[in-house]
Design a protein around this motif. Sequence first.
Motif, PDB file in Angstrom:
ATOM      1  N   GLN A   1      46.199  40.495  35.403  1.00 55.11           N
ATOM      2  CA  GLN A   1      46.295  41.936  35.638  1.00 55.11           C
ATOM      3  C   GLN A   1      45.237  42.686  34.837  1.00 55.11           C
ATOM      4  O   GLN A   1      44.544  43.569  35.362  1.00 55.11           O
ATOM      5  CB  GLN A   1      47.682  42.450  35.254  1.00 55.11           C
ATOM      6  CG  GLN A   1      47.824  43.963  35.313  1.00 55.11           C
ATOM      7  CD  GLN A   1      48.709  44.514  34.219  1.00 55.11           C
ATOM      8  OE1 GLN A   1      49.562  43.811  33.688  1.00 55.11           O
ATOM      9  NE2 GLN A   1      48.511  45.769  33.864  1.00 55.11           N
ATOM     10  N   ARG A   2      45.099  42.347  33.561  1.00 56.73           N
ATOM     11  CA  ARG A   2      44.132  43.028  32.697  1.00 56.73           C
ATOM     12  C   ARG A   2      42.700  42.731  33.147  1.00 56.73           C
ATOM     13  O   ARG A   2      41.834  43.602  33.132  1.00 56.73           O
ATOM     14  CB  ARG A   2      44.328  42.596  31.251  1.00 56.73           C
ATOM     15  CG  ARG A   2      45.659  43.039  30.656  1.00 56.73           C
ATOM     16  CD  ARG A   2      45.873  42.475  29.270  1.00 56.73           C
ATOM     17  NE  ARG A   2      44.817  42.922  28.351  1.00 56.73           N
ATOM     18  CZ  ARG A   2      44.655  42.433  27.128  1.00 56.73           C
ATOM     19  NH1 ARG A   2      45.472  41.465  26.683  1.00 56.73           N
ATOM     20  NH2 ARG A   2      43.692  42.885  26.353  1.00 56.73           N
ATOM     21  N   MET A   3      42.452  41.524  33.548  1.00 56.07           N
ATOM     22  CA  MET A   3      41.117  41.138  33.990  1.00 56.07           C
ATOM     23  C   MET A   3      40.704  41.894  35.250  1.00 56.07           C
ATOM     24  O   MET A   3      39.562  42.369  35.365  1.00 56.07           O
ATOM     25  CB  MET A   3      41.080  39.630  34.242  1.00 56.07           C
ATOM     26  CG  MET A   3      39.819  39.138  34.928  1.00 56.07           C
ATOM     27  SD  MET A   3      39.909  37.351  35.235  1.00 56.07           S
ATOM     28  CE  MET A   3      38.572  37.153  36.426  1.00 56.07           C
ATOM     29  N   LEU A   4      41.626  42.045  36.190  1.00 58.64           N
ATOM     30  CA  LEU A   4      41.301  42.655  37.474  1.00 58.64           C
ATOM     31  C   LEU A   4      41.493  44.175  37.486  1.00 58.64           C
ATOM     32  O   LEU A   4      41.042  44.846  38.417  1.00 58.64           O
ATOM     33  CB  LEU A   4      42.154  42.024  38.580  1.00 58.64           C
ATOM     34  CG  LEU A   4      41.941  40.533  38.801  1.00 58.64           C
ATOM     35  CD1 LEU A   4      42.882  40.011  39.874  1.00 58.64           C
ATOM     36  CD2 LEU A   4      40.488  40.230  39.179  1.00 58.64           C
ATOM     37  N   GLY A   5      42.169  44.709  36.461  1.00 60.79           N
ATOM     38  CA  GLY A   5      42.357  46.146  36.400  1.00 60.79           C
ATOM     39  C   GLY A   5      43.440  46.665  37.317  1.00 60.79           C
ATOM     40  O   GLY A   5      43.354  47.796  37.804  1.00 60.79           O
ATOM     41  N   HIS A   6      44.473  45.845  37.564  1.00 60.37           N
ATOM     42  CA  HIS A   6      45.603  46.314  38.370  1.00 60.37           C
ATOM     43  C   HIS A   6      46.491  47.237  37.546  1.00 60.37           C
ATOM     44  O   HIS A   6      46.520  47.161  36.311  1.00 60.37           O
ATOM     45  CB  HIS A   6      46.430  45.124  38.866  1.00 60.37           C
ATOM     46  CG  HIS A   6      45.744  44.356  39.946  1.00 60.37           C
ATOM     47  ND1 HIS A   6      46.125  43.088  40.313  1.00 60.37           N
ATOM     48  CD2 HIS A   6      44.688  44.669  40.753  1.00 60.37           C
ATOM     49  CE1 HIS A   6      45.352  42.644  41.288  1.00 60.37           C
ATOM     50  NE2 HIS A   6      44.475  43.592  41.573  1.00 60.37           N
ATOM     51  N   ALA A   7      47.238  48.105  38.238  1.00 62.82           N
ATOM     52  CA  ALA A   7      48.077  49.086  37.550  1.00 62.82           C
ATOM     53  C   ALA A   7      49.179  48.413  36.739  1.00 62.82           C
ATOM     54  O   ALA A   7      49.533  48.875  35.656  1.00 62.82           O
ATOM     55  CB  ALA A   7      48.677  50.066  38.557  1.00 62.82           C
ATOM     56  N   ASN A   8      49.732  47.311  37.246  1.00 60.58           N
ATOM     57  CA  ASN A   8      50.798  46.613  36.546  1.00 60.58           C
ATOM     58  C   ASN A   8      50.827  45.158  36.999  1.00 60.58           C
ATOM     59  O   ASN A   8      50.186  44.780  37.996  1.00 60.58           O
ATOM     60  CB  ASN A   8      52.160  47.289  36.783  1.00 60.58           C
ATOM     61  CG  ASN A   8      52.401  47.562  38.256  1.00 60.58           C
ATOM     62  OD1 ASN A   8      52.406  46.643  39.073  1.00 60.58           O
ATOM     63  ND2 ASN A   8      52.592  48.832  38.602  1.00 60.58           N
ATOM     64  N   ALA A   9      51.594  44.358  36.271  1.00 60.63           N
ATOM     65  CA  ALA A   9      51.648  42.926  36.564  1.00 60.63           C
ATOM     66  C   ALA A   9      52.348  42.642  37.890  1.00 60.63           C
ATOM     67  O   ALA A   9      52.027  41.657  38.564  1.00 60.63           O
ATOM     68  CB  ALA A   9      52.359  42.189  35.426  1.00 60.63           C
ATOM     69  N   SER A  10      53.299  43.500  38.266  1.00 63.19           N
ATOM     70  CA  SER A  10      53.995  43.274  39.537  1.00 63.19           C
ATOM     71  C   SER A  10      53.034  43.401  40.718  1.00 63.19           C
ATOM     72  O   SER A  10      53.156  42.689  41.713  1.00 63.19           O
ATOM     73  CB  SER A  10      55.161  44.263  39.690  1.00 63.19           C
ATOM     74  OG  SER A  10      54.693  45.593  39.705  1.00 63.19           O
ATOM     75  N   MET A  11      52.067  44.303  40.602  1.00 62.69           N
ATOM     76  CA  MET A  11      51.058  44.434  41.656  1.00 62.69           C
ATOM     77  C   MET A  11      50.212  43.170  41.738  1.00 62.69           C
ATOM     78  O   MET A  11      49.924  42.666  42.833  1.00 62.69           O
ATOM     79  CB  MET A  11      50.171  45.647  41.381  1.00 62.69           C
ATOM     80  CG  MET A  11      49.039  45.821  42.369  1.00 62.69           C
ATOM     81  SD  MET A  11      48.002  47.239  41.960  1.00 62.69           S
ATOM     82  CE  MET A  11      46.727  47.070  43.247  1.00 62.69           C
ATOM     83  N   THR A  12      49.831  42.636  40.586  1.00 61.85           N
ATOM     84  CA  THR A  12      49.044  41.405  40.561  1.00 61.85           C
ATOM     85  C   THR A  12      49.807  40.259  41.203  1.00 61.85           C
ATOM     86  O   THR A  12      49.256  39.495  42.002  1.00 61.85           O
ATOM     87  CB  THR A  12      48.689  41.031  39.109  1.00 61.85           C
ATOM     88  OG1 THR A  12      48.023  42.135  38.495  1.00 61.85           O
ATOM     89  CG2 THR A  12      47.797  39.806  39.063  1.00 61.85           C
ATOM     90  N   LEU A  13      51.075  40.137  40.861  1.00 57.16           N
ATOM     91  CA  LEU A  13      51.886  39.055  41.411  1.00 57.16           C
ATOM     92  C   LEU A  13      52.084  39.228  42.910  1.00 57.16           C
ATOM     93  O   LEU A  13      52.104  38.254  43.664  1.00 57.16           O
ATOM     94  CB  LEU A  13      53.246  39.009  40.706  1.00 57.16           C
ATOM     95  CG  LEU A  13      54.140  37.808  41.044  1.00 57.16           C
ATOM     96  CD1 LEU A  13      53.414  36.503  40.760  1.00 57.16           C
ATOM     97  CD2 LEU A  13      55.432  37.881  40.262  1.00 57.16           C
ATOM     98  N   ASP A  14      52.194  40.484  43.363  1.00 63.26           N
ATOM     99  CA  ASP A  14      52.361  40.747  44.793  1.00 63.26           C
ATOM    100  C   ASP A  14      51.103  40.358  45.559  1.00 63.26           C
ATOM    101  O   ASP A  14      51.171  39.770  46.640  1.00 63.26           O
ATOM    102  CB  ASP A  14      52.682  42.229  45.009  1.00 63.26           C
ATOM    103  CG  ASP A  14      52.917  42.557  46.467  1.00 63.26           C
ATOM    104  OD1 ASP A  14      53.766  41.882  47.085  1.00 63.26           O
ATOM    105  OD2 ASP A  14      52.268  43.482  46.996  1.00 63.26           O
TER     106      ASP A  14
END
Length: 376
Positions: free
Chosen positions: A334-347
């Motif tokens: 999540q931090r590497m890609l700049g997503h708003a939150n970890a749930s977005m990354t997992l989705d």
Amino acid sequence: MATIEKYQTSRGETRYMVRYRKPDHTSTKKRGFTRKKDAQEWLAKHAVIDIRQGTYTDPTLSRTTIGQIHEQWTQERTPYWKPSSLERRNDTWRLYLQDSLEHLEISRLTTQYAQQLISRIAATYSRSTTEACIVTLRGITRTAIRDHLIPNDPMTGIHPPKNTTDRRHRYITVPQLLSLADAAARGNRLTDPQRNRDIILLLGFCGLRWGELAGLRVEDIDLTANRIHIRHNAHQMNDGTWVDGTPKGGKPRSVPMPRIVADTLKRRVENLQPNDLVFPSPSGGYLRTVNRKAGGWWRGAFNRAGLDSMPAHDLRHTAASIAVHAGANVKALQRMLGHANASMTLDVYADLFDSDLDMVAANINRAITVAESGET
């Protein structure tokens, strides 16, 4: 205080009028009731109960058009939006909503009407376009509720259709990525034969968006800590001009560099000034994104590497895949890609973590075996 008064129309007909005070204590009236009973019932509901419950709407203002509210909403939010975001929202209104809604009174926007409109858009356009239309409509209706133009939100319960397509991304392996980068260098006819190779390595190993790559400056690269600090995002507007904005989400981030990328960037920036662009266009400005469907170096590199071409953004997916297989957890990704939150990354990247489920089962089986054997 409220009163009901009798009056005569220009045709000599008897009508009743309600005079009452709005929540802001200004006086107003409602005319045209043919019976006093109708006036009394309207008064009880709209000027007494609704005011007490906080659901009062001004009958005169409810005739405000959706186009007028959209203009107000846009003006209010403009200071908080980046120029690129403002342009996208204006395009959403102009291309998909304006013809159907501009002259419609806000009081006539029902949930059924809104759902039918969104369903028509969803049947023709992408999910992201449909979501953008919903966001715009919700901004309009919430502004109308705040200003007491309508009592309830007609957008309640309206969501984009479920995505029934296969959401698995296409990834390429590390050997394929290296082969692609070398193929890009071999086909480059520019004076800088390594530029395209460096671009592919940066996208494929670090997961930058194209606008972040185009806006990358020398001072953003920390060769001591092997970090890239993402502070800029270059965006080309509809009129052809460029804006140097903030990364998506408005928050800067730091991205780790593997050795091959660090060595590449060290060589590229050694004779540049801190504020210089790392990857300028041949004219010295921001680098335009590649078009995988047209000819050019991008498509040529894939052809020479024996790979099917993909959009530049898909190398971001490859970077995610490489990071996960190197041991990155959801929070790190999540931090590497700049997503708003970890749930977005997992989705977005749920398929990359499928093997974690197998690992959980294997660990449980191992624990059961130990317990049954009596070992400690």
